[in-house]
Design a protein around this motif. Sequence first.
Motif, PDB file in Angstrom:
ATOM      1  N   SER A 237       7.324 -10.290  -8.300  1.00 28.52           N
ATOM      2  CA  SER A 237       7.478  -9.565  -7.043  1.00 28.52           C
ATOM      3  C   SER A 237       6.132  -9.378  -6.363  1.00 28.52           C
ATOM      4  O   SER A 237       6.010  -9.517  -5.139  1.00 28.52           O
ATOM      5  N   LEU A 238       5.113  -9.080  -7.140  1.00 33.38           N
ATOM      6  CA  LEU A 238       3.763  -8.949  -6.590  1.00 33.38           C
ATOM      7  C   LEU A 238       3.244 -10.295  -6.101  1.00 33.38           C
ATOM      8  O   LEU A 238       2.541 -10.378  -5.089  1.00 33.38           O
ATOM      9  N   MET A 239       3.577 -11.366  -6.814  1.00 30.19           N
ATOM     10  CA  MET A 239       3.203 -12.698  -6.338  1.00 30.19           C
ATOM     11  C   MET A 239       3.814 -12.962  -4.965  1.00 30.19           C
ATOM     12  O   MET A 239       3.176 -13.553  -4.084  1.00 30.19           O
ATOM     13  N   ALA A 240       5.065 -12.502  -4.766  1.00 35.67           N
ATOM     14  CA  ALA A 240       5.723 -12.674  -3.477  1.00 35.67           C
ATOM     15  C   ALA A 240       5.060 -11.844  -2.394  1.00 35.67           C
ATOM     16  O   ALA A 240       5.060 -12.219  -1.217  1.00 35.67           O
ATOM     17  N   SER A 241       4.484 -10.706  -2.774  1.00 35.46           N
ATOM     18  CA  SER A 241       3.791  -9.863  -1.799  1.00 35.46           C
ATOM     19  C   SER A 241       2.500 -10.507  -1.317  1.00 35.46           C
ATOM     20  O   SER A 241       2.144 -10.410  -0.142  1.00 35.46           O
ATOM     21  N   TYR A 242       1.789 -11.148  -2.215  1.00 39.63           N
ATOM     22  CA  TYR A 242       0.453 -11.658  -1.908  1.00 39.63           C
ATOM     23  C   TYR A 242       0.431 -13.099  -1.393  1.00 39.63           C
ATOM     24  O   TYR A 242      -0.528 -13.488  -0.712  1.00 39.63           O
ATOM     25  N   GLY A 243       1.432 -13.891  -1.714  1.00 40.52           N
ATOM     26  CA  GLY A 243       1.349 -15.302  -1.338  1.00 40.52           C
ATOM     27  C   GLY A 243       2.698 -15.884  -0.999  1.00 40.52           C
ATOM     28  O   GLY A 243       3.739 -15.234  -1.143  1.00 40.52           O
ATOM     29  N   PRO A 244       2.721 -17.145  -0.560  1.00 38.12           N
ATOM     30  CA  PRO A 244       3.976 -17.803  -0.186  1.00 38.12           C
ATOM     31  C   PRO A 244       4.808 -18.177  -1.410  1.00 38.12           C
ATOM     32  O   PRO A 244       4.290 -18.338  -2.517  1.00 38.12           O
ATOM     33  N   ALA A 245       6.112 -18.326  -1.170  1.00 38.19           N
ATOM     34  CA  ALA A 245       7.026 -18.647  -2.256  1.00 38.19           C
ATOM     35  C   ALA A 245       6.970 -20.121  -2.652  1.00 38.19           C
ATOM     36  O   ALA A 245       7.168 -20.465  -3.824  1.00 38.19           O
ATOM     37  N   ALA A 246       6.696 -21.013  -1.702  1.00 38.83           N
ATOM     38  CA  ALA A 246       6.803 -22.451  -1.953  1.00 38.83           C
ATOM     39  C   ALA A 246       5.950 -22.943  -3.127  1.00 38.83           C
ATOM     40  O   ALA A 246       6.450 -23.698  -3.977  1.00 38.83           O
TER      41      ALA A 246
ATOM     42  N   GLN B  51      -4.443 -12.121  -7.605  1.00 41.24           N
ATOM     43  CA  GLN B  51      -4.353 -10.796  -6.988  1.00 41.24           C
ATOM     44  C   GLN B  51      -3.126 -10.049  -7.492  1.00 41.24           C
ATOM     45  O   GLN B  51      -3.186  -8.838  -7.765  1.00 41.24           O
ATOM     46  N   ALA B  52      -2.015 -10.762  -7.625  1.00 38.44           N
ATOM     47  CA  ALA B  52      -0.785 -10.138  -8.114  1.00 38.44           C
ATOM     48  C   ALA B  52      -0.953  -9.642  -9.542  1.00 38.44           C
ATOM     49  O   ALA B  52      -0.550  -8.518  -9.876  1.00 38.44           O
ATOM     50  N   ALA B  53      -1.534 -10.471 -10.407  1.00 44.78           N
ATOM     51  CA  ALA B  53      -1.730 -10.077 -11.799  1.00 44.78           C
ATOM     52  C   ALA B  53      -2.697  -8.905 -11.901  1.00 44.78           C
ATOM     53  O   ALA B  53      -2.527  -8.007 -12.736  1.00 44.78           O
ATOM     54  N   GLN B  54      -3.718  -8.900 -11.070  1.00 43.20           N
ATOM     55  CA  GLN B  54      -4.664  -7.779 -11.058  1.00 43.20           C
ATOM     56  C   GLN B  54      -3.981  -6.493 -10.598  1.00 43.20           C
ATOM     57  O   GLN B  54      -4.276  -5.407 -11.107  1.00 43.20           O
ATOM     58  N   HIS B  55      -3.084  -6.613  -9.639  1.00 47.12           N
ATOM     59  CA  HIS B  55      -2.359  -5.433  -9.151  1.00 47.12           C
ATOM     60  C   HIS B  55      -1.434  -4.902 -10.239  1.00 47.12           C
ATOM     61  O   HIS B  55      -1.312  -3.679 -10.422  1.00 47.12           O
TER      62      HIS B  55
ATOM     63  N   GLY C 258       0.822  -1.214   0.000  1.00 52.61           N
ATOM     64  CA  GLY C 258       0.000   0.000   0.000  1.00 52.61           C
ATOM     65  C   GLY C 258       0.851   1.257   0.000  1.00 52.61           C
ATOM     66  O   GLY C 258       0.533   2.236  -0.702  1.00 52.61           O
ATOM     67  N   GLU C 259       1.929   1.260   0.788  1.00 50.31           N
ATOM     68  CA  GLU C 259       2.826   2.421   0.804  1.00 50.31           C
ATOM     69  C   GLU C 259       3.515   2.593  -0.549  1.00 50.31           C
ATOM     70  O   GLU C 259       3.715   3.718  -1.016  1.00 50.31           O
ATOM     71  N   LEU C 260       3.871   1.481  -1.184  1.00 50.67           N
ATOM     72  CA  LEU C 260       4.473   1.566  -2.514  1.00 50.67           C
ATOM     73  C   LEU C 260       3.492   2.182  -3.508  1.00 50.67           C
ATOM     74  O   LEU C 260       3.871   3.039  -4.327  1.00 50.67           O
ATOM     75  N   ASP C 261       2.233   1.785  -3.434  1.00 50.74           N
ATOM     76  CA  ASP C 261       1.218   2.369  -4.315  1.00 50.74           C
ATOM     77  C   ASP C 261       1.128   3.879  -4.123  1.00 50.74           C
ATOM     78  O   ASP C 261       0.990   4.647  -5.090  1.00 50.74           O
ATOM     79  N   GLN C 262       1.202   4.321  -2.881  1.00 53.29           N
ATOM     80  CA  GLN C 262       1.134   5.752  -2.599  1.00 53.29           C
ATOM     81  C   GLN C 262       2.324   6.497  -3.203  1.00 53.29           C
ATOM     82  O   GLN C 262       2.173   7.589  -3.769  1.00 53.29           O
TER      83      GLN C 262
ATOM     84  N   MET D 218      10.899  -6.306  -2.478  1.00 54.07           N
ATOM     85  CA  MET D 218       9.498  -5.959  -2.673  1.00 54.07           C
ATOM     86  C   MET D 218       8.771  -6.044  -1.334  1.00 54.07           C
ATOM     87  O   MET D 218       8.880  -7.050  -0.624  1.00 54.07           O
ATOM     88  N   PRO D 219       8.044  -4.995  -0.932  1.00 61.48           N
ATOM     89  CA  PRO D 219       7.366  -5.039   0.365  1.00 61.48           C
ATOM     90  C   PRO D 219       6.179  -5.996   0.356  1.00 61.48           C
ATOM     91  O   PRO D 219       5.577  -6.245  -0.697  1.00 61.48           O
ATOM     92  N   PRO D 220       5.824  -6.547   1.505  1.00 64.51           N
ATOM     93  CA  PRO D 220       4.674  -7.463   1.586  1.00 64.51           C
ATOM     94  C   PRO D 220       3.351  -6.698   1.490  1.00 64.51           C
ATOM     95  O   PRO D 220       3.302  -5.483   1.683  1.00 64.51           O
ATOM     96  N   ALA D 221       2.303  -7.439   1.182  1.00 62.65           N
ATOM     97  CA  ALA D 221       0.985  -6.808   1.092  1.00 62.65           C
ATOM     98  C   ALA D 221       0.520  -6.304   2.450  1.00 62.65           C
ATOM     99  O   ALA D 221      -0.199  -5.305   2.536  1.00 62.65           O
ATOM    100  N   ARG D 222       0.956  -6.971   3.509  1.00 59.76           N
ATOM    101  CA  ARG D 222       0.541  -6.586   4.858  1.00 59.76           C
ATOM    102  C   ARG D 222       1.764  -6.312   5.726  1.00 59.76           C
ATOM    103  O   ARG D 222       2.793  -6.947   5.578  1.00 59.76           O
ATOM    104  N   GLN D 223       1.636  -5.362   6.618  1.00 60.70           N
ATOM    105  CA  GLN D 223       2.723  -5.011   7.519  1.00 60.70           C
ATOM    106  C   GLN D 223       3.215  -6.249   8.272  1.00 60.70           C
ATOM    107  O   GLN D 223       2.420  -7.021   8.818  1.00 60.70           O
ATOM    108  N   GLY D 224       4.522  -6.441   8.274  1.00 61.88           N
ATOM    109  CA  GLY D 224       5.099  -7.564   8.993  1.00 61.88           C
ATOM    110  C   GLY D 224       5.089  -8.871   8.240  1.00 61.88           C
ATOM    111  O   GLY D 224       5.531  -9.898   8.768  1.00 61.88           O
ATOM    112  N   GLY D 225       4.594  -8.880   7.014  1.00 63.50           N
ATOM    113  CA  GLY D 225       4.568 -10.105   6.220  1.00 63.50           C
ATOM    114  C   GLY D 225       5.965 -10.529   5.813  1.00 63.50           C
ATOM    115  O   GLY D 225       6.923  -9.751   5.856  1.00 63.50           O
TER     116      GLY D 225
END
Length: 453
Positions: free
Chosen positions: A226-235, A256-260, A192-196, A317-324
């Motif tokens: 990078s967006l995939m990494a923000s929204y979900g796990p790497a495994a 969600q990543a592709a939509q973003h 969210g901060e990156l979007d801003q 790349m920052p996570p979608a949620r703080q502390g992710g």
Amino acid sequence: MARRVRPGRAGAALVIAMGTLSAACAAPGSNSSQPTATGASSQSAAPTCGTAPITMNGYFETGFPLPKALTTEFSKQHPNVTWNIREDQFAVITQNAPRVLADNPPDLMRLPQVSELVKDNLLKDLDGYAQSFGWDKWPASQLEQLRLGPGGRPRGQGSLYALGLNFSMTGVFYNKKLAAQIGMTTPPATLGELDQVLAKAKSAGITPIVQFNGGATGGLAFPLQSLMASYGPAAPINDWIFQKPGATIDTPSNLQAAQHLEKWIKAGYFQKDVNAVDYATMMSRFIDGQGLFMFNGDWESGKLDKQMAGNVGFSLMPPARQGGKLAAMSAPLAFGIAATAKNADCAASFLNWVATDRQAREIGVEVGGSRPMGPADAYMPEVAADKVTAGTLAAGADIAKDNSAMDFIANATGAIYAKSWTPNLQKLVAGEQTPQGLLKTVQADYAGQLEGN
């Protein structure tokens, strides 16, 4: 990554066959009982390049200075060794790899995705060399992406078919002067901060993201993963890349990543001609100060430290949620030896030297911008804190701590990057593809390619 990729990616790549250390005079990577081309004759000593004059044939990726810097230093330390190096863009190497390995086998080659190359017995099994040089005593995670099962799948296990010149990683480079103009003093901590920040840059007349997406390599795969990494796990992404049964790229978090990514495209956060921009043009524009952010790999850190000294920052790349959890594309810059290479022993000796020689490791950090492979206690040169390379090395440590490294999504099959990711990402920019359609099409292409192999 391209990388590139970048990566895996540039980018990134691997292989298998099966050769063990022979009791005779053969190269450890082969099953032959004949003397090696380098003249090695000891049954117990590790392979070397010998002392007689020898010309090594290399097939490398154009535009990346690290391999040539290493081969130059190697020849200084081993005056009997000279190099005959051919270079091509990664997309060309991907297309040419099977034919080159079969018809004009190089001693050392920058590798694209290699499952098919292993299946066709075009790459040398390096297990014997691993035993001889002690590579099997390195941290196992360094070699995991370079192992393949029988017939080329799955990846992540089996025999060793490549070795990396370093462990590359992708993230987000930013122009510090442009960041200061919009009040960005530290990298965004959340998506969210990156979007801003992107919106602020656009409002200030600054191109938010300089990226490549033209030609045969779709560079929007970098921000997408990078967006995939923000929204979900790497495994699960690695499972897909490693061709594990039942794996799919078409998941809710990846949607969600592709939509973003599509949201960024429609908001005008990439330059208008992104579909006409190649990798070299992206780099020149970023160095020229024509954009705030660039999704790219640490292999460019050395160049950026020289050409934009003190003006470049790097963050994951920052996570979608703080502390992710933080995650990133992180893979060896993979090189392999042709199955029928004339100078396999010398090629293997070079790969071992890259990972263990003090000067080689300094070149890996200063020119390559990333952590060399090798033993856990191997020498690491100090890097000044104000260099972007210091930031990429620190980020690599964070990824290792979170155990969240991913290979590049372009490395899932030999054809997936050029024939599926690239055209579909270009169509997404043009408004001719949807996020849902992108993932479903790529997954269908992936399934067809696996079935065909």
